[in-house]
Write an enzyme that holds these catalytic residues in place. Structure first.
Site, PDB file in Angstrom:
ATOM      1  CG  ASP A 159      97.236  45.906  15.114  1.00 15.32           C
ATOM      2  OD1 ASP A 159      97.876  46.549  14.287  1.00 15.32           O
ATOM      3  OD2 ASP A 159      96.478  46.438  15.951  1.00 15.32           O
ATOM      4  CG  ASP A 186      95.948  47.205  11.133  1.00 17.66           C
ATOM      5  OD1 ASP A 186      95.297  47.894  10.322  1.00 17.66           O
ATOM      6  OD2 ASP A 186      97.112  47.492  11.474  1.00 17.66           O
ATOM      7  CG  ASN A 219      97.753  51.030   9.295  1.00 16.63           C
ATOM      8  OD1 ASN A 219      97.400  50.581  10.392  1.00 16.63           O
ATOM      9  ND2 ASN A 219      98.898  50.677   8.734  1.00 16.63           N
ATOM     10  CG  HIS A 307      94.380  50.981  13.832  1.00 17.94           C
ATOM     11  ND1 HIS A 307      94.408  49.671  14.263  1.00 17.94           N
ATOM     12  CD2 HIS A 307      95.489  51.147  13.063  1.00 17.94           C
ATOM     13  CE1 HIS A 307      95.476  49.068  13.771  1.00 17.94           C
ATOM     14  NE2 HIS A 307      96.150  49.939  13.035  1.00 17.94           N
ATOM     15  CG  HIS A 317     102.901  52.947  14.418  1.00 20.66           C
ATOM     16  ND1 HIS A 317     103.023  53.157  13.060  1.00 20.66           N
ATOM     17  CD2 HIS A 317     102.832  51.598  14.592  1.00 20.66           C
ATOM     18  CE1 HIS A 317     103.005  51.984  12.436  1.00 20.66           C
ATOM     19  NE2 HIS A 317     102.899  51.028  13.330  1.00 20.66           N
ATOM     20  CG  HIS A 344      98.850  52.015  14.353  1.00 18.97           C
ATOM     21  ND1 HIS A 344      98.946  51.446  13.102  1.00 18.97           N
ATOM     22  CD2 HIS A 344      99.429  53.247  14.245  1.00 18.97           C
ATOM     23  CE1 HIS A 344      99.541  52.294  12.282  1.00 18.97           C
ATOM     24  NE2 HIS A 344      99.848  53.382  12.943  1.00 18.97           N
ATOM     25  CB  VAL A 345     101.846  50.347  19.049  1.00 17.40           C
ATOM     26  CG1 VAL A 345     103.181  49.932  19.658  1.00 17.40           C
ATOM     27  CG2 VAL A 345     101.888  51.806  18.646  1.00 17.40           C
ATOM     28  CG  HIS A 346     102.410  45.378  15.405  1.00 22.35           C
ATOM     29  ND1 HIS A 346     103.021  45.199  14.187  1.00 22.35           N
ATOM     30  CD2 HIS A 346     101.163  45.858  15.133  1.00 22.35           C
ATOM     31  CE1 HIS A 346     102.185  45.555  13.221  1.00 22.35           C
ATOM     32  NE2 HIS A 346     101.059  45.959  13.773  1.00 22.35           N
TER      33      HIS A 346
END
Length: 442
Positions: A159, A186, A219, A307, A317, A344-346
């Protein structure tokens, strides 16, 4: 006095030991109390035409590994230019060359530059090569090939995006001695606005042209617009071609693939969270075949990336990776995969070895590392109480490093981007190869 000095020295030694051993052991569930710095703005990067006014100067150069001794070089020019890479072991002296192919794509009203790909090799391991693209006399680059044996050093960052924190993460990565970067989705956060793919390519070129970057989609790479752009991953597939058609287990899709490093001692599986994965689908069947082809007598470590995380105690998420986990977790567990990395999870989170939601000494270590620097900010809210399988979690930007030291041990470390731009090692864990555990291989 001597007694007092002895006591003082003992206290000092204890303090030093405490600071060295302050990283939490895997058996403790820790939520870091660290107070995160404020978000940083999206970078404003120069547009095409500054140093590429003639349309011939290569830009957005990045490399990716192909097989055991080759490298794909990808670059973009504004105008027509030869898809040729010249390379050699000395600066300015190019003893070899390869010619590849050129492609373009259009997206609504946007038209890409000329996207060139060329595979060069065979290359020697642990060797620096100098190269230039499209016969450019003003843009020489260099890369170092990965080693053919242990130790092997990965950087893992997810990400990324294009913010001030991204820049900080990349600066810390550049200072590391590593062999390959793994990115679990990402990349650019272009989110339909295609010029951001170009600015991302320029942002990462200094690193991505010097070490192989192996990526899978997230995504934010989907970029599908009903009626106008009905096909997903158009820009991603055009710009970031991975070796899905190479090696012993070709997948047929740029969205999932696998490859070996360290002379076949480490097998890396890149999975697609946003393409079909249920039993009977092409990806599921390919994964079964890929795992079945691994010889654990030769391959000491197996790691996987995707991801959307399969295990996640952050409020963000929640549950988004559950269906994929239901479809594929048994396959990874049965093949004794050692570690699974997701984005995905920041935020950052490391789990103990897990299978079917419970601690299991034969399951993979799960790590969420979607904290590269994206523009959406951090996911700061975690579920309480912290699951016993969650060893450490913190919502901060940073990157991870996985050093596979030998056939039995790998060291994982997570490096936080601190508010003064210093990189700080906050979490670490030794990962023992499951294949070396007799209890897991009966």
């Amino acid at each position: 006095m001597a007694m007092a000095n002895a006591i003082a020295l003992a206290l000092l030694a204890a303090a030093v030991a405490a600071s060295v051993l302050s990283l939490p052991p895997a058996s403790l569930a820790v939520t870091s109390p660290y107070v995160r710095p404020r978000p940083r703005a999206t970078l404003s990067l120069r547009k095409d035409g500054d140093d590429a006014a003639d349309g011939q100067t290569p830009q957005q150069v990045h490399i990716s590994a192909v097989g055991s001794d080759s490298m794909r070089v990808t670059w973009i020019t504004g105008d027509d230019a030869p898809a040729t890479v010249e390379y050699g072991k000395s600066s300015g002296q190019y003893s070899s060359s390869a010619t590849g192919s050129t492609d373009t794509y259009s997206y609504v009203l946007y038209h890409s530059g000329k996207i060139h790909n060329a595979v060069i090799g065979p290359l020697e391991a642990s060797t620096t090569y100098y190269y230039r693209c499209s016969n450019s006399t003003s843009h020489e680059l260099s890369f170092r090939t990965p080693p053919a044996s242990f130790p092997f050093k990965f950087v893992v960052a997810g990400d990324l995006g294009q913010t001030g924190w991204t820049e900080s993460t990349l600066r810390h990565i550049a200072a590391a001695d590593y062999d390959m970067l793994l990115l679990p989705g990402d990349l650019s956060y272009a989110d339909l606005y295609q010029p951001l793919w170009d600015s991302f390519g320029r942002l990462v070129e200094p690193l991505a042209s010097a070490r192989p970057w192996m990526v899978t989609e997230g995504n934010h790479e989907i970029e599908k617009i009903a009626l106008f752009e009905p096909h997903s991953f158009k820009a991603y597939n055009a710009r970031w071609r991975m070796p899905y058609d190479a090696g012993a287990s070709p997948s047929g899709s740029n969205l999932y693939y696998s490859f070996d490093v360290a002379g076949g001692a480490v097998h890396v599986i890149m999975l697609g969270s946003y393409t079909d994965y249920a039993a009977g689908t092409a990806q599921h069947q390919w994964l079964q075949s890929d795992l079945a082809g691994i010889d654990r007598a030769k391959t000491a470590f197996v790691v996987a990336l995707m991801h959307a995380p399969w295990y996640n105690s952050n409020e963000a998420h929640q549950g988004e990776g559950d269906e994929m986990r239901t479809a594929m977790e048994d396959l990874l567990y049965g093949s004794r995969v050692d570690a699974v990395f997701a984005g995905h999870v920041h935020a950052y989170e490391r789990f103990t070895r897990v299978y079917a939601g419970k601690a299991d000494p034969c399951g993979p270590v799960y790590v969420t590392i979607g904290d590269g620097g994206n523009r959406e900010g951090l996911a700061e809210k975690y579920m309480e109480p912290q699951p016993a399988t969650s060893a450490f979690r913190e919502a901060s930007f940073g990157h991870g490093r996985l050093e596979v030291a030998n056939a039995t041990h790998a060291l994982w470390t997570w490096h936080r981007n601190d508010d003064d731009d210093e990189v700080v090692v906050v979490d670490q864990a030794w990962i023992t190869a499951v294949a070396s555990n007799p209890a897991c291989n009966k």
